[in-house]
Design an enzyme around this catalytic site. Sequence first.
Site, mmCIF file in Angstrom:
data_model
loop_
_atom_site.group_PDB
_atom_site.id
_atom_site.type_symbol
_atom_site.label_atom_id
_atom_site.label_comp_id
_atom_site.label_asym_id
_atom_site.label_seq_id
_atom_site.Cartn_x
_atom_site.Cartn_y
_atom_site.Cartn_z
ATOM 1 N N HIS A 270 0.812 -1.226 0.000
ATOM 2 C CA HIS A 270 0.000 0.000 0.000
ATOM 3 C C HIS A 270 0.839 1.267 0.000
ATOM 4 O O HIS A 270 0.314 2.362 -0.133
ATOM 5 C CB HIS A 270 -0.931 -0.002 1.220
ATOM 6 C CG HIS A 270 -1.694 -1.279 1.337
ATOM 7 N ND1 HIS A 270 -1.362 -2.266 2.234
ATOM 8 C CD2 HIS A 270 -2.736 -1.745 0.629
ATOM 9 C CE1 HIS A 270 -2.185 -3.290 2.079
ATOM 10 N NE2 HIS A 270 -3.022 -3.000 1.110
ATOM 11 N N GLU A 322 -3.004 3.114 2.094
ATOM 12 C CA GLU A 322 -2.594 3.727 0.825
ATOM 13 C C GLU A 322 -2.879 5.229 0.850
ATOM 14 O O GLU A 322 -2.080 6.040 0.373
ATOM 15 C CB GLU A 322 -3.341 3.065 -0.343
ATOM 16 C CG GLU A 322 -2.939 3.652 -1.694
ATOM 17 C CD GLU A 322 -3.775 3.125 -2.851
ATOM 18 O OE1 GLU A 322 -4.270 1.986 -2.782
ATOM 19 O OE2 GLU A 322 -3.934 3.877 -3.831
ATOM 20 N N SER A 418 -9.847 -5.180 3.370
ATOM 21 C CA SER A 418 -9.440 -5.082 1.961
ATOM 22 C C SER A 418 -10.388 -4.135 1.229
ATOM 23 O O SER A 418 -11.564 -4.453 1.025
ATOM 24 C CB SER A 418 -9.467 -6.468 1.317
ATOM 25 O OG SER A 418 -9.479 -6.354 -0.084
#
Length: 504
Positions: A270, A322, A418
């Site tokens: 990420h 991220e 996720s």
Amino acid sequence: MKGKLHVFAPLWVEFLAVRRALPHARVVHTGMGVARASAAAARVCASTAPDEPVAVAGFAGALRPGVRPGEIVVASEVRTPGGGPIPCPSAPLVANALRRRGFTVHVGPIVTVDEVVQGKAERAELAVSGALAVDMEAAAVLQHAGGRPVAVVRVIVDTPDRPLWHPGTLTGGAAALRALRQAAPALKDWSDSCRKRTLLLAGPRSFCAGVERAIGIVEGALAQYGAPVYVRKQIVHNLHVVRDLERRGAVFVDDTDEVPDGATLVFSAHGVSPAVRSEAQARDLSVLDATCPLVAKVHAEARRFAGRGDTVFFIGHAGHEEVEGTLGEAPESIRLVQTADDVAALDVPDPQRVSYLMQTTLAVDESATVVDALRARFPALRGPSSDDICYATTNRQAAIRRVATASDVVLVVGSANSSNSQRLVELAIRECGSAYLVEDESRIDLGWLANAQTVGLSAGASAPPALVDRVIVALSGLGRTDVNELVAATESVEFAAPKVAPRP
Ligand code: SF4
């Protein structure tokens, strides 16, 4: 069409308990032992439809110390000491139905023998093959089941430390009887979901190139340096991947200050902010960067856009790693925008110098709505040279849309953290009204499947393909299953991993 459930119970007490709990099933008293059970099953199976589910319910003896009285063993397969195994593929689904009822459940092989097992030595011998429990009927019943859905649910009464002829077995037996009565309705949940169905696989699904590269970097470091190899955050957002790497010597940490001096540290797929890179450098850690090249591209754009004096709107979800990494590239210039509703409140120094970027795993259609809102408010808005939402996200969303429009329910294999898996679930819900995220086959709720003739199946980019295979096997244990794949795109993207150099 759903068939009638046939439950085989060897002893009278087992038969009465199961019959009381399952008034609409056909409960068959077999009598104790292989010969009686085999005769009863042969008679019933010969005279009933070949797709009607068959179950065995009753007591069993544990073969291992960790399997205790009152707990339940659901057979993943049944064996005779000399014979081949008979698989029970839907065992994880039955086990989940029992756990939801509050039971401690073990899933594993049950071995069927001819005589009551007496001593510890005899149990130890049977346990060598990996069996969890022993009974005297299951294999004899299931050998007549042919292609029917099968299940075996056994409540533990005796154990290696508390054999059948032990004073404690009497009270334990009463508790086991209660447990059997309470457990039996899970077999109704199971049989309600047994039917012929179609399974539609979304293509592509599961691992993307960035995830394969990241896992490969950790594996390479373990092979080159040996354990431990430290990884900042989860290397990819999947519990199975993380546990597997942990078993092999990876140590997952939340921050660089948890890593010992001189150790190897891997940055996750990420990406990380420049501040984290500087911390690792200051600590003189040996760093391997598993940031996906497509995330790195967004970081480079963030630096470039901010460097030319733009205010950069970053469309993404707060708190995701991220997003934190990308925001850290130019904290003074980047603003997080999560929804189109956020746009009205944005205040910028120069509306002529604005641009946008995106998290790589967003929903394609929803992010377009945010871009439209930004463009309406800031006509001078500039975007990235190519899409930030990556090829893997785009393809998996296109594939699940095709599958979901033709399905009654959709299952997405992936972990709760996720992002791309969550987006697949949301998209599938919009298309077919019913979709669920599952870590693996053991989390599937039979209730989701009871009225589903067509089940769609996909997996997030961080979910291993083997987990999808396990779900297919479990679902195929609920009756004849036609498996078809709907392919929306084919992928050939590969990212070369950096060479893991020998430690200086
Ligand atoms: Fe890279 Fe996309 Fe995979 Fe994320 S989902 S690791 S951005 S390829």
